[in-house]
Design an enzyme around this catalytic site. Structure first.
Site, PDB file in Angstrom:
ATOM      1  CE  LYS A  14       6.490  -1.149  -0.781  1.00 25.83           C
ATOM      2  NZ  LYS A  14       5.783  -2.119  -1.661  1.00 25.83           N
ATOM      3  CG  ASP A 145       8.394  -3.761   1.249  1.00 30.16           C
ATOM      4  OD1 ASP A 145       9.095  -4.144   0.300  1.00 30.16           O
ATOM      5  OD2 ASP A 145       7.154  -3.762   1.220  1.00 30.16           O
TER       6      ASP A 145
END
Length: 298
Positions: A14, A145
């Site tokens: 990410k 997340d």
């Protein structure tokens, strides 16, 4: 690590192209606004089911960063598997293998990406057919997340990570990821954070090529970059090294660090820049990645 592709799932890195910290909540969390993309490299999660239901679940690690992976029940991979079994009633017994290819504590999703990959993998192997939205709900129980890592496509992430809006129209991006081998703990970075930043004005409507995007991002920021540099000063050296390379249109830290990225006009230029950095500082982890436009809704 190799195996049956149907029983393996990539946990893509990410990358926060920007990260605005705009509010502090009463529960201690912070409100964020971030443009997130995912690289076509990451950890690999594999699952070998046990024959029969009388077996437990174990976790093994391999790969260049395996030595930094805890293998007890505190690992988010096992937490994700336990949660998946509890919420779906599926029997999850056997062996999970984590090929740890990304640095730990690097601002690239890490354990959250691994947990998201575990949810996707078990959903496929167990035939539970949960939709992406339901998997994101499960992910939210594991960490802020995890939902965006379940989503796994270019997105504007807001709130504490629960508000996800697809971003279309990004150009093909050539990025160089650089990690100096320093583990930066996210709580330490937030403790070093000073004041809150301004909110984003307007939405995210990228148009044009990578240099136009770089100009847009240059007017934005990563609010965690200064406190992360205070915690790990080597991050400033990484950023300066990227900025001195010809054709680097933007250099910024991802997430809470310590990985930084350089944005280049195209993949070929990113590959050349990565080669320069590997030669200059062999101890750093350096990867050139190409991120293609997203056209499909998950």
């Amino acid at each position: 690590m190799t195996g049956d592709a149907s029983r393996s799932e990539l946990a893509p890195a990410k990358i926060n192209l920007d990260l605005l910290v705009t509010a502090r909540r009463l529960d201690g969390y912070h409100e964020l606004d971030s443009l997130v993309v995912f690289a076509p490299l990451g950890d690999l999660v594999s699952f070998a089911p046990a024959e029969g239901s009388g077996f437990g679940l174990t976790l093994e690690a391999a790969g260049p960063f395996a030595g930094q992976v805890p293998l007890d029940r505190d690992n988010l991979v096992l937490k994700a598997a336990d949660l998946f079994a509890a919420r779906t009633g599926a029997v999850v017994a056997g062996r999970i293998m984590l090929d740890k290819r990304l640095p730990v504590g690097a601002g690239l999703g890490g354990g959250s990406a691994d947990a998201a990959a575990t949810l996707r993998l078990l959903n496929r192997v167990c035939g539970t057919r949960l939709g992406n939205a339901r998997l994101r709900e499960l992910g939210a129980e594991l960490g802020a997340d995890v939902p965006v890592c379940v989503y796994g496509r270019p997105v504007r992430m807001r709130g504490i990570g629960e508000r996800l809006d697809p971003v279309r129209g990004l150009p093909t991006l050539g990025l160089v990821l650089v990690n100096p081998g320093v583990h930066v703990a996210t709580p330490a970075v937030f403790r070093a954070l000073g004041g809150l930043g301004e909110e984003r004005h307007g939405g995210i409507h990228p148009q044009g090529g990578p240099l136009v995007l770089a100009q847009y991002l240059a007017e934005s920021r990563n609010d965690l970059e200064p406190p992360a540099i205070a915690v790990a000063p080597v991050i400033a050296k990484v950023l300066q090294s990227l900025r001195t390379i010809e054709d680097c249109a933007l250099a910024r830290m991802s997430g809470s660090g310590s990985t930084c990225f350089g944005l280049f006009a195209g993949p070929d230029r990113a590959e050349r820049a990565a080669a320069i950095l590997r030669q200059a500082v062999p101890a750093w982890w350096v990867q050139a990645v190409t991120i293609e436009p997203d056209l499909v809704e998950p």
